[in-house]
Enzyme design. Structure first.
Site, PDB file in Angstrom:
ATOM      1  N   ASP A  56       1.074  20.493 -31.867  1.00  0.00           N
ATOM      2  CA  ASP A  56       0.503  20.256 -33.199  1.00  0.00           C
ATOM      3  C   ASP A  56       1.571  20.401 -34.284  1.00  0.00           C
ATOM      4  O   ASP A  56       1.666  19.578 -35.201  1.00  0.00           O
ATOM      5  CB  ASP A  56      -0.625  21.248 -33.437  1.00  0.00           C
ATOM      6  CG  ASP A  56      -1.097  21.280 -34.886  1.00  0.00           C
ATOM      7  OD1 ASP A  56      -1.589  20.247 -35.365  1.00  0.00           O
ATOM      8  OD2 ASP A  56      -0.972  22.338 -35.527  1.00  0.00           O
ATOM      9  N   HIS A 101       2.917  17.799 -37.295  1.00  0.00           N
ATOM     10  CA  HIS A 101       3.009  18.047 -38.737  1.00  0.00           C
ATOM     11  C   HIS A 101       4.410  17.726 -39.250  1.00  0.00           C
ATOM     12  O   HIS A 101       4.572  17.235 -40.362  1.00  0.00           O
ATOM     13  CB  HIS A 101       2.681  19.508 -39.040  1.00  0.00           C
ATOM     14  CG  HIS A 101       1.216  19.839 -38.977  1.00  0.00           C
ATOM     15  ND1 HIS A 101       0.307  19.358 -39.891  1.00  0.00           N
ATOM     16  CD2 HIS A 101       0.510  20.602 -38.104  1.00  0.00           C
ATOM     17  CE1 HIS A 101      -0.899  19.808 -39.599  1.00  0.00           C
ATOM     18  NE2 HIS A 101      -0.813  20.561 -38.513  1.00  0.00           N
ATOM     19  N   ASP A 130      -7.732  19.565 -29.577  1.00  0.00           N
ATOM     20  CA  ASP A 130      -8.762  19.920 -30.552  1.00  0.00           C
ATOM     21  C   ASP A 130      -8.845  18.903 -31.688  1.00  0.00           C
ATOM     22  O   ASP A 130      -9.860  18.784 -32.369  1.00  0.00           O
ATOM     23  CB  ASP A 130      -8.523  21.316 -31.115  1.00  0.00           C
ATOM     24  CG  ASP A 130      -7.106  21.517 -31.645  1.00  0.00           C
ATOM     25  OD1 ASP A 130      -6.259  20.629 -31.429  1.00  0.00           O
ATOM     26  OD2 ASP A 130      -6.849  22.571 -32.259  1.00  0.00           O
ATOM     27  N   HIS A 131      -7.768  18.155 -31.901  1.00  0.00           N
ATOM     28  CA  HIS A 131      -7.686  17.101 -32.917  1.00  0.00           C
ATOM     29  C   HIS A 131      -6.358  16.402 -32.712  1.00  0.00           C
ATOM     30  O   HIS A 131      -5.516  16.862 -31.923  1.00  0.00           O
ATOM     31  CB  HIS A 131      -7.743  17.691 -34.338  1.00  0.00           C
ATOM     32  CG  HIS A 131      -6.727  18.756 -34.563  1.00  0.00           C
ATOM     33  ND1 HIS A 131      -5.385  18.474 -34.714  1.00  0.00           N
ATOM     34  CD2 HIS A 131      -6.833  20.106 -34.609  1.00  0.00           C
ATOM     35  CE1 HIS A 131      -4.707  19.610 -34.846  1.00  0.00           C
ATOM     36  NE2 HIS A 131      -5.566  20.618 -34.790  1.00  0.00           N
ATOM     37  N   ASP A 184      -2.794  21.298 -28.449  1.00  0.00           N
ATOM     38  CA  ASP A 184      -3.195  21.235 -29.855  1.00  0.00           C
ATOM     39  C   ASP A 184      -2.538  20.036 -30.543  1.00  0.00           C
ATOM     40  O   ASP A 184      -1.324  19.902 -30.555  1.00  0.00           O
ATOM     41  CB  ASP A 184      -2.788  22.524 -30.565  1.00  0.00           C
ATOM     42  CG  ASP A 184      -3.510  22.722 -31.883  1.00  0.00           C
ATOM     43  OD1 ASP A 184      -3.507  21.796 -32.706  1.00  0.00           O
ATOM     44  OD2 ASP A 184      -4.081  23.807 -32.087  1.00  0.00           O
ATOM     45  N   THR A 219      -6.573  28.653 -32.966  1.00  0.00           N
ATOM     46  CA  THR A 219      -7.174  28.237 -31.695  1.00  0.00           C
ATOM     47  C   THR A 219      -7.440  29.392 -30.753  1.00  0.00           C
ATOM     48  O   THR A 219      -8.561  29.531 -30.248  1.00  0.00           O
ATOM     49  CB  THR A 219      -6.315  27.154 -31.020  1.00  0.00           C
ATOM     50  OG1 THR A 219      -6.196  26.030 -31.905  1.00  0.00           O
ATOM     51  CG2 THR A 219      -6.938  26.699 -29.712  1.00  0.00           C
ATOM     52  N   SER A 224      -7.859  23.255 -36.974  1.00  0.00           N
ATOM     53  CA  SER A 224      -7.930  23.924 -35.671  1.00  0.00           C
ATOM     54  C   SER A 224      -9.000  25.004 -35.636  1.00  0.00           C
ATOM     55  O   SER A 224      -9.577  25.274 -34.576  1.00  0.00           O
ATOM     56  CB  SER A 224      -6.566  24.525 -35.311  1.00  0.00           C
ATOM     57  OG  SER A 224      -5.628  23.519 -35.022  1.00  0.00           O
TER      58      SER A 224
END
Length: 562
Positions: free
Chosen positions: A264, A268, A306-307, A44, A137, A84
């Protein structure tokens, strides 16, 4: 003909044959249903620069990089920068949706996922995450809800729909009376009644005997890999190994989704240490999947994020054309660990009665001394006060407006109001040999605190390098009672020393690298959309989640060979 031209001609012909051979391999359509098992691994937030940073740190390529096949687009229905939930919905169901929605389309439809289709065909299914297992997710593969925030409701869609459930988020499955968040149901008890082995500790991994497992290893999310309690919490690779062992008992095959969730979250936080160590932990999990696929011969492994999160750059303006990622190798904890150490080592006092003047807090010297368990003796004759905290001793001369430490006198920063001397807390920290930071809670000024701590002493053993004065200043100039601000600033400091920069604390919108190994791996060559992913997987698994899958695959084939 000149011999040199002959040699060049032979090289060109050989290269052409090699390219032609690769193209024929890449374009050869795999037989429908050829992949008995599929392991979809989602790092992620992982973009290209995550791989670059980790490769530099490791000193060699990651094990799965050799299986690079193509790129995947990530945009959602309502924005080019997905979250997500929307990205996962596309990857699980083959339909675009708006950010924040869990396998519900903008017009309210609730499409089945690739996991649902695998289950309907008699295959076993599994979900693994290092976040709460009810996070966006993993949730998109088994639940439906207009809002990703409704995790209590999402949790009710796991039991008996997913065979292996491993991650964090025990609170979402327990009843409120047991410290959980389910108002009426106890989903753990329901799982046990349905034949699931329920485990909560790493030591219980080898006790699993059922073909269904519910493993919840924390009340909420798991921690970053570098901060993981190795004795009690399994690694992502250990959870993957357990899942594969259990799911592979089914002769009809299985579908397993494994998410490296914390990659992920480190993005952040702009935390390079957590990013790289969680990337390496994800690589270990991928190795488990690849080892199984290589031995099994009927398994497809797909690795794609996913990104991207954070917009990480290898290099920054002060560093010029340099990076210094090796400086991170001595780190023993994440930015979260640094934040926790700072607050644990700090002496904190409530300063609700303090006066804020020119961005400095002032408090009555007698009150500060009492809250810090010190001693104050006031001398009326010479209008002075002797103050002692632990081994720190000084005299405040009010008439002369001086602070005397030993034989040294310096100007004292205080003012007198209503016969009370208000002293600058920053100077008090200096006298104590510490720094001071402040914590405030929104709309609760009565809870404002001052934190006195030796910043370098707390931080340097964890980050593994020396802080400069600007680092110390930046770490004490954020709100310490905001759980994100302090950790984020630590990440910024670590990144600066590594000569890494970040463009965002949110997601970004670029395409992502896709890796694949095993049955049908070459069907992912080229640029695909995230809604193509489950369509290709469905075709290769033969679970027929979509109509006209053969025509879809033919169009992909034609596009690659135009």
């Amino acid at each position: 003909m000149n011999s040199s031209f002959k040699k060049v001609g032979k090289v060109i012909i050989a290269a052409s044959l090699l390219i032609s051979s690769f193209a024929s391999v890449a374009s050869a359509a795999e037989e429908k249903g050829s992949a008995k098992n599929v392991i979809l691994m989602i790092p992620d937030g992982m973009g290209i620069s995550y791989l670059t940073a980790t490769r530099i740190f490791k000193g060699e390529e990651l094990s799965f990089e050799r299986y690079m096949k193509g790129l995947m687009k990530t945009y959602s229905s309502d924005t080019n920068v997905t979250d997500s939930a929307a990205a996962g919905t596309a990857m699980a169901t083959g339909f675009k949706t708006n950010n924040g929605m869990i396998s519900v389309t903008p017009d309210g439809k609730q499409p089945d996922s690739i996991l649902d289709a695998a289950r309907e065909r008699g295959k076993s299914t599994g979900l693994i995450a290092t976040s709460r297992i009810t996070h966006a997710t993993p949730a998109v593969f088994t639940a439906h809800d207009p809002s990703r925030g409704n995790e209590v409701a999402l949790a009710t869609d796991y039991i008996n729909k997913v065979d292996v459930i491993l991650g964090g988020g025990r609170d979402m499955f327990l009843n409120e009376k047991d410290g959980g968040k389910q108002p009426e149901r106890n989903l753990v008890a329901e799982a046990q009644a349905a034949g699931y082995d329920y485990i909560t500790n790493r030591s219980e991994l080898n006790k699993v005997s059922s073909n269904k497992v519910l493993g919840l290893f924390a009340m909420s999310d798991l921690k970053y890999e570098i901060d993981r309690d190795e004795q009690n919490v399994p690694s992502l690779s250990e959870m993957t190994e357990l899942a594969v062992d259990v799911l592979s008992k089914n002769e009809k095959g299985f579908f397993l989704m494994v998410e490296g969730s914390q990659i992920d979250w480190s993005g952040h936080a702009n935390d390079p240490v957590a990013t790289i160590t969680d990337m390496l932990a994800f690589e270990d999990a991928v190795d488990v999947a690849l080892d199984f696929a290589k031995k099994d011969g009927n398994t497809l492994v797909v690795i794609v994020g996913d990104h991207e999160t954070g917009g990480i750059n290898i290099g920054n303006t002060p560093g010029g054309y340099k990076e210094n990622i090796d400086v991170l190798k001595k780190a023993t904890g994440s930015a979260n660990a640094v934040r926790d150490a700072l607050k644990a080592q700090a002496l904190s006092i409530n300063i609700a009665d303090a006066k804020l003047v020119d961005n400095n807090y002032y408090m009555p010297i007698r009150e500060v001394t009492a809250k810090m368990n010190g001693q104050l003796t006031y001398n009326k004759e010479d209008f002075s006060a002797d103050v002692m905290w632990n081994n720190v001793k000084f005299q405040l001369k009010l008439r002369e407006k001086q602070v005397v430490v030993g034989s040294e006198a310096k100007a004292a920063d205080f003012f007198i109001e209503n016969s009370t001397a208000y002293f600058n807390l920053g100077q008090i920290a200096e006298l104590m040999g510490t720094q001071v930071a402040y914590g405030t809670t929104k709309d609760k000024p009565q809870e404002t605190k001052a934190y006195f701590v030796q910043v370098k002493k707390a931080v340097e053993p964890i980050v593994g390098f020396e802080l400069n004065d600007d680092n110390v200043k930046s770490l004490t100039n954020v709100n310490w009672d905001d759980r994100f601000q302090l950790a984020n600033e630590v990440g910024t400091v670590m990144s600066a020393h590594a000569l890494i920069s970040w463009g965002s604390r949110h997601h970004t919108g670029e395409e992502l690298p896709l890796y694949a190994y095993g049955k049908g791996a070459y069907e992912f060559v080229g640029l695909i959309d995230n809604i193509d992913l489950p369509r290709i997987i469905s075709y290769l698994m033969g679970v027929e989640l979509f109509e006209n899958e053969e025509q879809f695959m033919q169009k992909l084939e034609e596009r690659r060979n135009q």
